[in-house]
Write an enzyme that holds these catalytic residues in place. Structure first.
Site, short mmCIF file in Angstrom:
data_model
loop_
_atom_site.label_atom_id
_atom_site.label_comp_id
_atom_site.label_asym_id
_atom_site.label_seq_id
_atom_site.Cartn_x
_atom_site.Cartn_y
_atom_site.Cartn_z
CG ASP A 93 -1.78 1.20 1.33
OD1 ASP A 93 -2.41 1.57 0.33
OD2 ASP A 93 -1.84 1.81 2.42
CG ASP B 236 -1.68 7.46 0.50
OD1 ASP B 236 -0.66 7.98 0.00
OD2 ASP B 236 -2.79 7.47 -0.07
N GLY C 273 -7.92 3.72 3.59
CA GLY C 273 -7.66 2.62 2.67
C GLY C 273 -8.69 2.40 1.59
NE ARG D 257 -10.63 11.31 -4.48
CZ ARG D 257 -10.39 11.70 -5.73
NH1 ARG D 257 -11.29 12.40 -6.39
NH2 ARG D 257 -9.25 11.38 -6.31
CB SER E 287 -4.44 7.30 -3.59
OG SER E 287 -4.25 8.63 -4.03
CG ASN F 127 -4.14 12.33 -5.80
OD1 ASN F 127 -4.19 13.03 -6.80
ND2 ASN F 127 -5.08 12.36 -4.86
CG ASP G 148 -1.63 2.44 6.53
OD1 ASP G 148 -1.81 3.60 6.95
OD2 ASP G 148 -1.95 2.08 5.38
#
Length: 243
Positions: free
Chosen positions: A14, A16, A58, A61, A136, A138, A194
């Site tokens: 992952d 972020d 996680g 969006r 994401s 991004n 996470d």
């Protein structure tokens, strides 16, 4: 544990909160967006950090928006991904959050976790394939800003998931897609996550090892969600000796 990692064929990260501390940027962006939204509705119940971990962390969006709104009994029109950030729709709120995130990323930048970079270096030495699996949209800008983009040939992010119509975490499909692109069976791949939803995805996918990275979700909750082990930082999985 590093020796164990070296016996697997691939590690799926992952982004972020695992490779980069952009989870903190996401958390601030969500907090600003939802706090303003609730205040405008006259809802005095504060949006909290625990809300982020329980309903948003996680997830893609728009799924995060839906999940949090459902927790408050709030219903909004779905809208369209093309909605303006000012629109009072699920997609509008998601786009509003993304505007907040992009602004912070542009002004502050991001630096990868040192322990995560050390683990990437070691996995490269061990000839273990690596990929990024992130909800994401991004992911590539974040990896580029952190100087990690050229380390990953396979990146399954929110854009890829949308194009391929892959359900987001906690469904395992994005992790499975990354393993398939690397040509590695799921039982020979490790998931590093996470988020509770991401850990659950790794467990649901039947991956060989699921490592929870505790950046605030809580070790107990990560274990309950399906993590085999939990570390506070990926540097704990690095050894100075040969593996």
């Amino acid at each position: 544990m590093t020796t164990t990692l070296g016996t697997y064929a691939a590690v799926l990260f992952d982004l972020d909160g695992v490779l980069t501390p952009t989870a903190e940027v996401h958390m601030r962006a969500w907090e600003r967006m939802f706090s303003d939204f609730l205040a405008r509705r006259g809802d005095t119940r504060p949006y909290t950090e625990q809300d982020y971990y329980d309903y948003v962390d996680g997830k893609p969006r728009y799924d995060g928006v839906r999940s949090f709104l459902a927790s408050r009994g709030i219903e909004l029109p779905e809208g369209s991904p093309d909605d303006q950030p000012e629109a009072e729709t699920v997609c509008g709120l998601g786009n509003r959050k993304n505007r907040e995130f992009s602004g912070v990323l542009e002004t502050d930048g991001v630096r990868a976790f040192a322990g995560s970079v050390r683990l990437l270096d070691q996995l490269t030495d061990q000839k273990v394939a690596v990929a990024v699996v992130s909800s994401s949209r991004n992911a590539r800008p974040v990896l580029r800003a952190a100087g990690l983009l050229d380390r990953f040939e396979v990146i399954v992010d929110g854009n890829v998931a949308t194009e391929r119509e892959l359900p987001g975490k906690p469904a395992p499909d994005t992790f499975v897609a990354a393993a398939e692109e690397l040509g590695v069976p799921v039982d020979r791949a490790v998931v590093m996550e996470d988020a509770l939803s991401g850990v659950a995805a790794g467990r649901a996918g039947g991956f060989g090892l699921v490592v929870g990275v505790d950046r605030g979700a809580g070790a107990d909750k990560l274990i309950e969600s399906g993590a085999d082990i939990v570390v506070a930082d990926l540097g704990e999985l690095v050894t100075d000796g040969p593996s």
